[in-house]
Design a protein around this motif. Structure first.
Motif, short mmCIF file in Angstrom:
data_model
loop_
_atom_site.label_atom_id
_atom_site.label_comp_id
_atom_site.label_asym_id
_atom_site.label_seq_id
_atom_site.Cartn_x
_atom_site.Cartn_y
_atom_site.Cartn_z
N GLU A 292 30.31 72.87 50.03
CA GLU A 292 31.09 72.80 48.78
C GLU A 292 32.17 71.73 48.86
N VAL A 293 32.86 71.63 50.01
CA VAL A 293 33.89 70.60 50.16
C VAL A 293 33.24 69.21 50.16
N ALA A 294 32.13 69.06 50.88
CA ALA A 294 31.44 67.77 50.91
C ALA A 294 31.01 67.34 49.51
N GLN A 295 30.49 68.26 48.74
CA GLN A 295 30.06 67.92 47.38
C GLN A 295 31.25 67.65 46.47
N ALA A 296 32.38 68.32 46.72
CA ALA A 296 33.58 68.08 45.90
C ALA A 296 34.15 66.69 46.15
N ILE A 297 34.22 66.25 47.42
CA ILE A 297 34.75 64.91 47.67
C ILE A 297 33.78 63.84 47.17
N ASP A 298 32.50 64.16 47.19
CA ASP A 298 31.51 63.22 46.65
C ASP A 298 31.69 63.08 45.14
N PHE B 86 33.33 76.08 64.99
CA PHE B 86 32.41 77.21 64.96
C PHE B 86 31.90 77.50 66.37
N GLU B 87 32.13 78.71 66.84
CA GLU B 87 31.60 79.20 68.10
C GLU B 87 31.78 78.22 69.26
N GLY B 88 33.03 77.81 69.47
CA GLY B 88 33.34 76.92 70.59
C GLY B 88 32.96 75.48 70.36
N GLY B 89 32.37 75.17 69.22
CA GLY B 89 31.99 73.81 68.87
C GLY B 89 32.33 73.56 67.42
N LEU B 90 31.39 73.01 66.68
CA LEU B 90 31.63 72.71 65.28
C LEU B 90 30.33 72.63 64.49
N LEU B 91 30.47 72.83 63.20
CA LEU B 91 29.41 72.55 62.24
C LEU B 91 29.80 71.29 61.49
N ILE B 92 28.87 70.35 61.34
CA ILE B 92 29.19 69.07 60.71
C ILE B 92 28.07 68.65 59.77
N THR B 93 28.43 67.89 58.75
CA THR B 93 27.44 67.40 57.80
C THR B 93 26.49 66.42 58.50
N PRO B 94 25.24 66.37 58.05
CA PRO B 94 24.25 65.51 58.70
C PRO B 94 24.39 64.05 58.28
N SER B 95 23.76 63.18 59.04
CA SER B 95 23.77 61.75 58.76
C SER B 95 22.72 61.40 57.71
N GLY B 96 23.10 60.56 56.74
CA GLY B 96 22.14 59.96 55.83
C GLY B 96 21.63 60.83 54.69
N LEU B 97 22.10 62.05 54.59
CA LEU B 97 21.63 62.95 53.52
C LEU B 97 22.66 62.99 52.40
N PRO B 98 22.28 62.63 51.17
CA PRO B 98 23.24 62.68 50.06
C PRO B 98 23.84 64.07 49.92
N TYR B 99 25.13 64.13 49.66
CA TYR B 99 25.78 65.44 49.57
C TYR B 99 25.22 66.30 48.45
N ALA B 100 24.80 65.68 47.37
CA ALA B 100 24.25 66.47 46.26
C ALA B 100 22.98 67.22 46.67
N LYS B 101 22.32 66.71 47.70
CA LYS B 101 21.08 67.35 48.17
C LYS B 101 21.29 68.17 49.44
N THR B 102 22.50 68.16 49.98
CA THR B 102 22.77 68.87 51.23
C THR B 102 22.84 70.38 50.99
N LYS B 103 22.20 71.12 51.85
CA LYS B 103 22.21 72.58 51.79
C LYS B 103 22.85 73.13 53.06
N PRO B 104 23.35 74.36 53.02
CA PRO B 104 24.00 74.93 54.20
C PRO B 104 23.16 74.85 55.47
N GLN B 105 21.86 75.02 55.34
CA GLN B 105 21.00 74.99 56.53
C GLN B 105 20.82 73.58 57.10
N ASP B 106 21.27 72.55 56.37
CA ASP B 106 21.15 71.17 56.85
C ASP B 106 22.26 70.80 57.83
N LEU B 107 23.31 71.60 57.91
CA LEU B 107 24.43 71.26 58.79
C LEU B 107 24.01 71.33 60.25
#
Length: 214
Positions: A12-18, A34-55
Motif C-alpha cells: 500500500e505504501v509503495a503504491q501510494a508513493i507511485d 521482519f523476523e530478524g531481516g526485512l521484507l522489501i519490494t522486488p526489482s523491476g515490477l511496477p508497483y501497480a502490479k505488485t502483490k503482497p506475495q511478490d515481496l
C-alpha cells in the motif's frame, strides 16, 4: 502485526508513493523489518502490479529467504540502515521530483521551516554520491542519516526511515514538500531565514509532546 498485514502495508505504501509521482520508471523501494531481516519490494515490477506475495524476504546480510523475484537493487542500503539504526522499523526510498532536483545540486535542506524537525534534526543532509546499489552508497546513506530520519542522496533521490511504515511514508512526503518550498525560495531570489539550533530543539521537544510521527 501479522506477516500478511505487514506485506499488505508495504504494498500500500509503495503504491501510494507511485501514485504521488515519487517513483518514475519503477524507481524507489519500500521495506520493513521482519523476523530478524526485512521484507522489501522486488526489482523491476511496477508497483501497480505488485502483490503482497511478490515481496522478498531477506536476511540482514542480503540472503534471500523467500520470494520468486529479485529484491530491489537498493537492498544494500536497506540492510545497512537496519543494522546501524535499531530505531528504524521501515524505510521508504523515492526519486520524488523536487527532492531529487535538490539532491542533483548536491544541496541539503536547512532549517528554513520548523517542519524540518520532523526529519529528526536541524537539517536534511545530502549524502555523498555513489553508484546505485553499491556498498559505497549504503555507507554514505548510513553516514548521512546519523541523528536523522531522512537524507538526500546526491544525484539520486531521498531515503526516509521510521518506527513504522506510516511514519517513514509521512517523512518522505514531507521531505518532498520542504524541498519544493526551498527550491521555490531559491528561484525567487529571496534568501531563506534559517531557524537557529535552539529554536529547532524547542520545536523537536514540542513535536515529542504533540504526537509521535515516524
Amino acid at each position: 502485526m501479522t506477516e500478511t498485514e505487514l506485506r499488505q502495508q508495504i504494498v500500500e505504501v509503495a503504491q501510494a508513493i507511485d501514485r504521488a509521482g515519487f517513483c518514475p520508471s519503477k524507481s524507489g523501494n519500500v521495506s520493513a523489518r521482519f523476523e530478524g531481516g526485512l521484507l522489501i519490494t522486488p526489482s523491476g515490477l511496477p508497483y501497480a502490479k505488485t502483490k503482497p506475495q511478490d515481496l522478498i524476504h531477506l536476511t540482514l546480510d542480503g540472503s534471500v529467504l523467500s520470494g520468486a523475484g529479485k529484491p530491489s537493487s537498493e537492498w544494500p542500503f536497506h540492510t545497512e540502515i537496519y543494522k546501524a539504526r535499531p530505531d528504524a522499523q521501515a524505510i521508504v526510498h523515492t526519486h520524488s521530483p523536487r527532492a531529487t532536483a535538490l539532491a542533483s545540486a548536491r544541496r541539503g535542506i536547512p532549517a528554513f521551516h520548523y517542519m524540518i524537525a520532523l526529519c529528526g534534526g536541524a537539517d536534511v543532509r545530502c549524502a555523498e554520491y555513489a553508484t546505485f546499489g553499491t556498498p559505497e552508497l549504503a555507507a554514505n546513506a548510513v553516514k548521512g542519516l546519523e541523528g536523522r530520519k531522512a537524507v538526500l542522496l546526491a544525484n539520486h533521490g531521498v531515503i526516509a526511515l521510521g518506527g513504522s511504515l506510516a511514519g517513514a511514508h509521512t517523512i518522505v512526503a514531507e521531505v518532498e514538500n520542504l524541498a519544493g518550498q526551498y527550491l521555490d525560495l531559491l528561484a525567487s531570489g529571496l534568501e531563506p531565514v534559517i531557524l537557529d539550533a535552539a529554536e529547532m530543539e524547542r520545536v523537536s521537544a514540542r513535536f515529542a509532546g504533540y504526537g509521535k510521527v515516524g
